[in-house]
Design an enzyme around this catalytic site. Structure first.
Site, PDB file in Angstrom:
ATOM      1  N   MET A 231     -50.256  21.253   4.290  1.00  0.00           N
ATOM      2  CA  MET A 231     -48.887  21.635   3.943  1.00  0.00           C
ATOM      3  C   MET A 231     -48.294  20.534   3.721  1.00  0.00           C
ATOM      4  O   MET A 231     -47.675  19.211   3.542  1.00  0.00           O
ATOM      5  CB  MET A 231     -47.875  22.762   4.497  1.00  0.00           C
ATOM      6  CG  MET A 231     -48.307  23.977   4.119  1.00  0.00           C
ATOM      7  SD  MET A 231     -47.068  24.833   4.265  1.00  0.00           S
ATOM      8  CE  MET A 231     -46.311  24.251   5.933  1.00  0.00           C
TER       9      MET A 231
ATOM     10  N   ALA B  21     -48.406  15.667   4.434  1.00  0.00           N
ATOM     11  CA  ALA B  21     -47.213  15.573   5.691  1.00  0.00           C
ATOM     12  C   ALA B  21     -48.314  15.213   6.769  1.00  0.00           C
ATOM     13  O   ALA B  21     -48.003  15.555   7.562  1.00  0.00           O
ATOM     14  CB  ALA B  21     -45.516  14.931   6.068  1.00  0.00           C
TER      15      ALA B  21
ATOM     16  N   HIS C 146     -54.661  15.664  11.505  1.00  0.00           N
ATOM     17  CA  HIS C 146     -54.730  16.930  10.407  1.00  0.00           C
ATOM     18  C   HIS C 146     -56.502  15.793  10.660  1.00  0.00           C
ATOM     19  O   HIS C 146     -56.966  16.189   9.531  1.00  0.00           O
ATOM     20  CB  HIS C 146     -54.120  15.853   9.154  1.00  0.00           C
ATOM     21  CG  HIS C 146     -52.785  17.150   8.815  1.00  0.00           C
ATOM     22  ND1 HIS C 146     -51.593  17.017   8.499  1.00  0.00           N
ATOM     23  CD2 HIS C 146     -52.622  18.347   8.267  1.00  0.00           C
ATOM     24  CE1 HIS C 146     -50.697  17.696   9.112  1.00  0.00           C
ATOM     25  NE2 HIS C 146     -51.303  18.752   8.842  1.00  0.00           N
TER      26      HIS C 146
ATOM     27  N   GLY D 162     -56.277  23.914  13.264  1.00  0.00           N
ATOM     28  CA  GLY D 162     -56.532  23.174  14.274  1.00  0.00           C
ATOM     29  C   GLY D 162     -55.855  24.132  15.198  1.00  0.00           C
ATOM     30  O   GLY D 162     -54.808  25.367  15.374  1.00  0.00           O
TER      31      GLY D 162
ATOM     32  N   LYS E  15     -53.641  24.091  17.569  1.00  0.00           N
ATOM     33  CA  LYS E  15     -51.561  23.670  17.911  1.00  0.00           C
ATOM     34  C   LYS E  15     -51.553  25.241  17.196  1.00  0.00           C
ATOM     35  O   LYS E  15     -50.814  26.502  17.471  1.00  0.00           O
ATOM     36  CB  LYS E  15     -51.678  22.800  17.571  1.00  0.00           C
ATOM     37  CG  LYS E  15     -50.082  22.578  17.537  1.00  0.00           C
ATOM     38  CD  LYS E  15     -49.502  21.504  17.019  1.00  0.00           C
ATOM     39  CE  LYS E  15     -48.141  22.000  16.982  1.00  0.00           C
ATOM     40  NZ  LYS E  15     -47.857  22.915  15.999  1.00  0.00           N
ATOM     41  N   ASP E  16     -52.243  25.409  16.178  1.00  0.00           N
ATOM     42  CA  ASP E  16     -51.344  26.909  15.637  1.00  0.00           C
ATOM     43  C   ASP E  16     -52.159  27.943  16.108  1.00  0.00           C
ATOM     44  O   ASP E  16     -53.260  28.654  15.026  1.00  0.00           O
ATOM     45  CB  ASP E  16     -51.603  26.896  14.248  1.00  0.00           C
ATOM     46  CG  ASP E  16     -50.587  25.926  13.360  1.00  0.00           C
ATOM     47  OD1 ASP E  16     -48.692  26.410  13.776  1.00  0.00           O
ATOM     48  OD2 ASP E  16     -50.413  24.684  12.701  1.00  0.00           O
TER      49      ASP E  16
ATOM     50  N   SER F  70     -47.561  17.581  14.847  1.00  0.00           N
ATOM     51  CA  SER F  70     -46.774  18.339  13.999  1.00  0.00           C
ATOM     52  C   SER F  70     -46.026  18.089  12.863  1.00  0.00           C
ATOM     53  O   SER F  70     -45.012  16.327  13.096  1.00  0.00           O
ATOM     54  CB  SER F  70     -46.226  19.743  14.507  1.00  0.00           C
ATOM     55  OG  SER F  70     -45.476  20.212  13.641  1.00  0.00           O
TER      56      SER F  70
HETATM   57  O1  PAF Z   1     -51.103  25.195   8.909  1.00  0.00           O
HETATM   58  C1  PAF Z   1     -50.457  24.619   8.030  1.00  0.00           C
HETATM   59  O2  PAF Z   1     -50.780  23.888   7.527  1.00  0.00           O
HETATM   60  C2  PAF Z   1     -50.308  26.585   6.862  1.00  0.00           C
HETATM   61  O3  PAF Z   1     -50.721  27.888   7.500  1.00  0.00           O
HETATM   62  C3  PAF Z   1     -51.618  25.948   6.652  1.00  0.00           C
HETATM   63  C4  PAF Z   1     -53.251  26.866   6.679  1.00  0.00           C
HETATM   64  C5  PAF Z   1     -52.306  24.990   5.300  1.00  0.00           C
HETATM   65  C6  PAF Z   1     -51.541  27.410   4.969  1.00  0.00           C
HETATM   66  O4  PAF Z   1     -50.987  27.516   4.133  1.00  0.00           O
END
Ligand code: PAF
Length: 274
Positions: free
Chosen positions: A27, A29, A34, A144, A146-147, A182
């Site tokens: 998403m 930022a 990332h 990741g 983390k999620d 994050s």
């Molecule tokens: O983890 C994220 O940034 C979002 O949930 C994702 C996987 C890009 C879906 O919008």
């Protein structure tokens, strides 16, 4: 690097790619977390596609959709440096129509922990990930740890829908003090960042207990709760197995310890895989 905003151009550009495609959905930022996904994807595939899309359907009423950090220029530079072949940044209008067919999160795993605190969040997340996996044509997609719940649900979706894409889990990246990276850390003041460290400190306390031989989840959770006294509100502390079923006793190699808590107006999550 090609920057593509519409679906037809993405499909045309993809047709020119030969070999395997690694995909990192984001998403925006972008931060070092990332970047580590991109580096891994780059090393395992012939081509790398990254998407940046602040997906409205995974935000609940009153959440931070409007204020979510948007840094298109800086993000594009990072992607360029990371060797991204295609950066896909679609509009909401191109991604959704009015009366959409829905992908739903599973009834239990999708509605506990973050799914209970943010009901509907995982439905929206899975819906967009399904679209993005189809659009990217990825052989491998990188998420990741983390999620952790997101990762488990995306993995299940790929399995349940027989998607021809391998979901690759990637390690949590932390700053030098231990704070899990994050995009939402951008909301924190320096003082709040110090308090945000209570999340990773609580996980460190849990590690210590486990290393000392403690396996009772209740004991570990109450130790963590004591550390978390420094934050405004704890949403949950949970100890689950890799299938997100609650555990009474830690099972080495099959346990995730999760925490979600508020620092100021920012909700943070962190976890530990043991
Ligand atoms: O983890 C994220 O940034 C979002 O949930 C994702 C996987 C890009 C879906 O919008």
């Amino acid at each position: 690097m090609k920057i593509i905003r519409d679906i037809k151009s993405l499909q045309d550009a993809k047709r020119e790619l030969r070999g395997s495609i690694g995909f990192v959905p984001t998403m925006g930022a972008l931060h070092a977390g990332h970047l580590s996904l991109m580096t891994k994807a780059k090393s395992q595939n012939d081509h790398l596609i990254v998407s940046i899309f602040v997906n409205p359907t995974q935000f609940l009423e009153g959440e931070d959709l409007e204020s979510y950090p948007r840094k298109e220029e800086a993000d594009s530079k990072i992607c360029q440096l990371a060797g991204v072949d295609i950066l896909f940044m679609p509009t909401s209008e191109s991604m959704y129509e009015r009366d959409e067919l829905r992908i739903g999160a599973p009834a239990i795993k999708g509605y506990i922990l973050d799914g209970e605190k943010r009901p509907g969040h995982f439905d929206g997340m899975l819906q967009v990930v399904m679209k993005l996996l189809n659009l990217s044509g990825a052989n491998r997609a990188y998420f990741g740890k983390k999620d952790a719940q997101q990762l488990a649900l995306v993995t299940q979706m790929a399995r349940n829908y027989f998607l021809p894409c391998e979901i690759i889990p990637c390690e949590i990246v932390r700053d030098e003090r231990g704070l899990a990276l994050s995009s939402r850390n951008a909301y924190l003041t320096e003082e709040q960042k110090s308090r945000a460290l209570f999340l990773s400190k609580s996980l460190k306390r849990a590690t210590k207990k486990v290393m000392a031989g403690e396996v009772e989840c209740d004991v570990i959770i109450s130790e963590m709760r004591a550390v978390l006294e420094g934050v405004e509100r704890v949403d949950y502390i949970a100890i689950v197995n890799r299938n997100f079923e609650r555990l009474e006793r830690v099972e080495l190699g099959n346990t995730i310890i999760l925490v979600a808590a508020w620092v100021g107006d920012t909700r943070l999550i962190d976890n530990l895989w043991i």
